[in-house]
Design a protein around this motif. Structure first.
Motif, short mmCIF file in Angstrom:
data_model
loop_
_atom_site.label_atom_id
_atom_site.label_comp_id
_atom_site.label_asym_id
_atom_site.label_seq_id
_atom_site.Cartn_x
_atom_site.Cartn_y
_atom_site.Cartn_z
N VAL A 71 1.73 -10.12 -6.30
CA VAL A 71 3.05 -9.93 -6.90
C VAL A 71 3.99 -9.33 -5.86
O VAL A 71 3.70 -8.30 -5.26
CB VAL A 71 2.96 -9.02 -8.15
CG1 VAL A 71 4.34 -8.67 -8.67
CG2 VAL A 71 2.13 -9.68 -9.22
N LEU A 72 5.13 -10.01 -5.66
CA LEU A 72 6.13 -9.59 -4.69
C LEU A 72 7.30 -8.96 -5.44
O LEU A 72 7.85 -9.58 -6.35
CB LEU A 72 6.62 -10.80 -3.88
CG LEU A 72 7.66 -10.55 -2.82
CD1 LEU A 72 7.01 -9.85 -1.63
CD2 LEU A 72 8.30 -11.85 -2.38
N VAL A 73 7.65 -7.72 -5.08
CA VAL A 73 8.76 -7.02 -5.73
C VAL A 73 9.63 -6.37 -4.68
O VAL A 73 9.19 -6.08 -3.58
CB VAL A 73 8.26 -5.94 -6.73
CG1 VAL A 73 7.52 -6.56 -7.88
CG2 VAL A 73 7.42 -4.91 -6.05
N CYS A 74 10.90 -6.14 -5.05
CA CYS A 74 11.79 -5.44 -4.14
C CYS A 74 11.43 -3.95 -4.14
O CYS A 74 10.77 -3.46 -5.05
CB CYS A 74 13.26 -5.67 -4.53
SG CYS A 74 13.74 -4.98 -6.12
N TYR A 75 11.87 -3.26 -3.13
CA TYR A 75 11.54 -1.85 -2.97
C TYR A 75 12.03 -1.02 -4.15
O TYR A 75 11.35 -0.12 -4.63
CB TYR A 75 12.12 -1.33 -1.66
CG TYR A 75 11.79 0.11 -1.37
CD1 TYR A 75 10.52 0.45 -0.92
CD2 TYR A 75 12.72 1.12 -1.55
CE1 TYR A 75 10.19 1.77 -0.65
CE2 TYR A 75 12.41 2.44 -1.28
CZ TYR A 75 11.14 2.75 -0.83
OH TYR A 75 10.82 4.05 -0.57
N ARG A 76 13.21 -1.34 -4.65
CA ARG A 76 13.78 -0.59 -5.76
C ARG A 76 12.89 -0.69 -7.00
O ARG A 76 12.62 0.30 -7.67
CB ARG A 76 15.17 -1.11 -6.08
CG ARG A 76 15.90 -0.31 -7.12
CD ARG A 76 17.24 -0.89 -7.37
NE ARG A 76 17.03 -2.29 -7.76
CZ ARG A 76 17.79 -2.95 -8.59
NH1 ARG A 76 18.83 -2.38 -9.10
NH2 ARG A 76 17.54 -4.20 -8.90
N CYS A 77 12.40 -1.89 -7.29
CA CYS A 77 11.52 -2.06 -8.46
C CYS A 77 10.16 -1.40 -8.23
O CYS A 77 9.54 -0.91 -9.17
CB CYS A 77 11.34 -3.54 -8.78
SG CYS A 77 12.84 -4.30 -9.44
N MET A 78 9.70 -1.41 -6.99
CA MET A 78 8.42 -0.79 -6.68
C MET A 78 8.50 0.73 -6.89
O MET A 78 7.56 1.35 -7.36
CB MET A 78 8.01 -1.09 -5.24
CG MET A 78 6.62 -0.63 -4.88
SD MET A 78 6.10 -1.18 -3.27
CE MET A 78 6.93 -0.02 -2.21
N MET A 79 9.64 1.33 -6.57
CA MET A 79 9.81 2.77 -6.67
C MET A 79 10.39 3.21 -8.01
O MET A 79 10.56 4.40 -8.26
CB MET A 79 10.72 3.27 -5.54
CG MET A 79 10.16 3.01 -4.15
SD MET A 79 8.55 3.73 -3.89
CE MET A 79 9.00 5.43 -3.69
#
Length: 102
Positions: A71-79
């Motif tokens: 699953v690839l997510v942007c940094y904002r969604c990861m944090m």
């Protein structure tokens, strides 16, 4: 003479048992390190149209996170859920810290 022999045998037994435990621990540690190296060596092809699986924003040249399940997510969604929740996939809810992958 007999009590001395028993004490020496017991001491040697404890020492060898400790060496076995130490070897098993080292083996497990090396296996975990190897799994980490294999996962870090994984390549991902980034194109301009790749999007975050949570917010559907194009990644482009932004910082991103890739979970072990792909699953690839942007940094904002990861944090988004906090630094302590980085090991939990925001799409599937899978906790990778319990698996020993991270």
């Amino acid at each position: 003479y007999s009590p001395l022999v028993r004490m020496l045998r017991d001491r040697m037994h404890r020492k060898r048992a400790g060496q076995v435990v130490k070897g098993l621990t080292r083996s497990h540690s090396l296996a975990v390190a190897q799994d980490r190296v294999v996962s870090l060596a994984e390549h991902i092809e980034m194109t301009g149209d790749r999007a975050c699986r949570v917010c559907n924003v194009r990644i482009g040249t932004k910082v991103f996170g890739l979970y072990p399940n792909g699953v690839l997510v942007c940094y904002r969604c990861m944090m988004r859920n906090g630094k302590d929740a980085q090991h939990i996939c925001p799409v599937t809810g899978r906790d990778f810290s319990k698996e020993g992958d991270l």
